[in-house]
Structures are given as C-alpha cells and as structure tokens.
Design an enzyme around this catalytic site. Sequence first.
Site, mmCIF file in Angstrom:
data_model
loop_
_atom_site.group_PDB
_atom_site.id
_atom_site.type_symbol
_atom_site.label_atom_id
_atom_site.label_comp_id
_atom_site.label_asym_id
_atom_site.label_seq_id
_atom_site.Cartn_x
_atom_site.Cartn_y
_atom_site.Cartn_z
ATOM 1 N N PHE A 111 2.182 -7.544 -5.292
ATOM 2 C CA PHE A 111 1.200 -8.210 -6.143
ATOM 3 C C PHE A 111 0.267 -9.134 -5.362
ATOM 4 O O PHE A 111 -0.804 -9.495 -5.855
ATOM 5 C CB PHE A 111 1.909 -8.998 -7.260
ATOM 6 C CG PHE A 111 2.373 -10.376 -6.891
ATOM 7 C CD1 PHE A 111 1.648 -11.499 -7.278
ATOM 8 C CD2 PHE A 111 3.551 -10.575 -6.182
ATOM 9 C CE1 PHE A 111 2.074 -12.773 -6.970
ATOM 10 C CE2 PHE A 111 3.988 -11.842 -5.865
ATOM 11 C CZ PHE A 111 3.256 -12.945 -6.262
ATOM 12 N N LYS A 112 0.649 -9.492 -4.155
ATOM 13 C CA LYS A 112 -0.211 -10.369 -3.365
ATOM 14 C C LYS A 112 -1.573 -9.721 -3.081
ATOM 15 O O LYS A 112 -2.558 -10.407 -2.836
ATOM 16 C CB LYS A 112 0.475 -10.756 -2.055
ATOM 17 C CG LYS A 112 1.849 -11.389 -2.231
ATOM 18 C CD LYS A 112 1.791 -12.683 -3.006
ATOM 19 C CE LYS A 112 3.179 -13.251 -3.290
ATOM 20 N NZ LYS A 112 3.888 -13.776 -2.148
ATOM 21 N N ASP A 113 -1.633 -8.389 -3.136
ATOM 22 C CA ASP A 113 -2.914 -7.697 -2.942
ATOM 23 C C ASP A 113 -3.932 -8.071 -4.017
ATOM 24 O O ASP A 113 -5.140 -8.005 -3.770
ATOM 25 C CB ASP A 113 -2.716 -6.179 -2.976
ATOM 26 C CG ASP A 113 -1.986 -5.650 -1.758
ATOM 27 O OD1 ASP A 113 -2.199 -6.186 -0.662
ATOM 28 O OD2 ASP A 113 -1.198 -4.700 -1.904
#
Length: 497
Positions: A111-113
């Site tokens: 999810f950091k993307d």
Amino acid sequence: MYISTRGGEEQLTAAQAILKGIAGNGGLYVPEDIPAIDHTWIANLQEMNYCERAQAVLNLFLTDYNADELAACIQAAYGADKFDHSEVAPVVKLDAGSYILELWHGPTSAFKDMALQLLPHLLSLSLEKTGENAQIVILVATSGDTGKAALEGFKDVKQIRMIVFYPQDGVSEIQRLQMVTQEGNNVAVVAVTGNFDDTQTGVKQIFNDTAFNAQLAEEGYQFSSANSINWGRLVPQIVYYFSAYADMLKKGAIETGEKVNFVVPTGNFGNILAGYYAYRMGLPINKLICAANSNNVLADFLQTGCYDRRREFHKTLSPSMDILISSNLERLLYHLTGENAGQVSEWMKELNEKGSYQVSEPVLAALQHLFWADWASDSQTTETIAAVHEKFGYTCDPHTAVAWGVCEKYRAQTADQTKAVILSTASPFKFNTSVLSALQGSFDGADEFVILEQLSQLSGWPIPRQLAALEQKQRLHYIACKPQEMAKTVQEILNNK
C-alpha cells in the site's frame, strides 16, 4: 498553510512542508484548516476514475499547486501501467457486510505505493516552487514496505539522494530482496542491527541533530523524509478512503450518507490517520478500527489512554506492524487537544525521556468516540488466513488477516453490523512463506521463488510481475551498521565512501 504540532510561529505552504518533511522543533506538519465536503461532493466521485478522485481530494489540501501541476503528478503516479489493476485500489466484496480494499496493486505490491508513487513528483515540484538548489537527502526508516516503495519512487530523480534504513532481521525475505536489488544511481540501502524502533529513532535523531544538519548544509545537502511523517506521504492516503466509499456507492453496496467502518492494520498510525482526516472532512465513517499485532502498544493506548513503549518487542508474521513508537499519533493528539501544541510537546518529551505518557480523560473520550482497537496473535493470524481462504476462496497476507481478525472481535464485542471495509495493505506473495504455511500447514524447504509458484497454484492468482522478476535481478552491495553509527553511515554514503 501548514504548522508544527509542537508550536512555533512558522507557517509553510504545502510545497515547503513537503520539502522540509519534519519541523525544526521535531514536530510534524499539519494543515491549519481541514477542508469540509458534503454528500453531493462525495456522490460526484462515483463516475470518476482514481486519478480524477485523487485530483478532487488533493486540490483541497495542496492549494499552492495548480490544477495542471497536480494532474501531471497524479497521472505520472497512477496512470499508464504503474498499477496492475485498472481501478488502482479496487474494492472486493466478500459478503454482504465485509469488503476488502486492495491497496497493493502498485509496482512494489504494497500500500505504500499509493503515496510513494506520487510523493517524488510533488517533491520535485516543491524544489522548483521554492527555488531550492541543495541536494535533497531523503532518509527513510522502514519496517519493510516503505523502503522498497520509496526506492522505486525516487530512483534517478534529479537533485534527490535516497538512503533507506531497515532492521536487519525485521523484514521478510521478499522485502529484503526487493530492497537490495534496487536499481538507481541515487539510492542506498542500509541494514541496521536493531529493530524498527531503533531504526526510526536513529533517523529522527539525525533530523534533529542541528550540528550535523549544519555541516551537511555547508556541503550542499538538505534532509527530508519519505516516511509518513512527511505530509506529502500522508495526504495521498486520504484519497483511497473516499475512493472506496465512492465505489461502494456506485455498486449499490451503500446509500448516500450511510456510515461505514474502516478496519486498518497499522503500526506507525499513518494509514489510519488518513482515515481520520477523511472523517474530519465529512466522509461518513462510523468507526476507525485499529488492528495491531503482538506489538499492541496502539491497542493498549486506544483502550486506556496510556502510551507505554516500555514493553517486549515481538518479531511477528506481520513485520510491517512491528513498531512500538507510532510517530503519526502525534498529529491526532494535536487535533484532539484543540491544537494544544504545548501539551503535545510535553507528551512527546515524556515518551522520549520516560517511555510513556497518559492523556487526559477528555482526550481519551474523544479517541474512543471514533476509534476502536484490538490485536491478533501470530496463531490467530495464521488461523484467519486459512479461514478466509476456506470460506471465501480469498488469499490475504498476514497484515490483512490481522485486520480481518480484529474486525471479527469488534463485531462480537459490540454487535455492530455496520458494513466494514478492511484495508488490505500487501500482496500475499510478499509474505509467501507465512501465507503458504497457513494454507497448507507445512511445506518443504524450497527457496523463495519456488514458494511463490506454489502459492500461485494454491491461490489461483498470478505472481506479481515485479516479484517474479526478483530472481533474475542482481543482488547489489548494501551496508550494515549499528543504530549509533547511522549518522556516520549517511556521511560516508554522501561522500561516496
């Protein structure tokens, strides 16, 4: 304008706050005013794609970026083939009351993307807007996913150097391989002989070391951050809360104005804090459910009002949540105390010097009005992975399983049947050994890439292309250091030693 959670007279534009990352007094930047929206504004999101929804939200916060600038940044982040799903962050229905928000379709399968594909473009524009000529040195402490996402997002970006620190034995093997095979002439990866809190504390100490900062400034460098302490990392995360709600409206899962629960696996509190900002803006949220693992400092805090990091640190199956110092909690406390920077500063001082602090009864009541929290052990996480797969044919990673398990605990204890959106923060393939063990009990001592194939066959899902490619990538040289040597290591990297 943006101000520090610890006070001071400084007011910065969004571009200045993103460039600086953290305030000089150690505080985090927050918006002076939180924009408000209505149900019509939300309803209009239904017919937009993810890029258009991002533009609608970011326009409200990044007011010194014009519409064309934001559109270009957003398209570069989420357009073309950056994500392997056309909806970028799709919502998957498992049953009438439970939905999965998949946030792992980006280039690093985490999810950091969702934020770190956008931040480099915002930061590059910040350099232009502020006329900054220094080389920006971005320091990142990672518990696994932020590191690779930051390295990928910032590789070969002009005028920016990137140094990622990770706990040497505190990430999955796939996460480690992703980082140490990173390409780019401006990036470096450093393993720290300690846990994530040692790593994160070391980075904060570098930021707050005025003498060291002054020395590097003379050499033409300026520090910034890509962790969620940087507002430019946090604000893109607000978008997917609105996007998920709009998708549920569009699919007829909810009616306009209907409240939903969001269940968030979190360690550093940034992911769930983005949900708080969405709530403050006007998104119909009933509860933000904080899901922790055995490092349950956040669950204890939200239940008691006492934040106490003086506890045993556990290495778990959900390593991205193996955190005892949740940096973004400071922003929430600032808002809930009526913007009392003095009180926030005192609590952060107590945490640093004594290892704990206790909030007042009114603040605890405000916390519990919106937040609910619990935690899941490794054995419960394994059981959940197997149970969800058996019941729904859906394969979830350990972090998502923690959230699912805590959601079930919430429903059992409260009898609240409000529809729940469970944030899925990583592809199960990033934690292949843990997931495969949960699904079939045990397996032979195959290497990481054989396990990926086995998990693909069992789940029926293709291996994410970026993970499949790791086997062919060259392992790059990387550095290891002790926590107290981190500043020296930064100096050596910048001097190309």
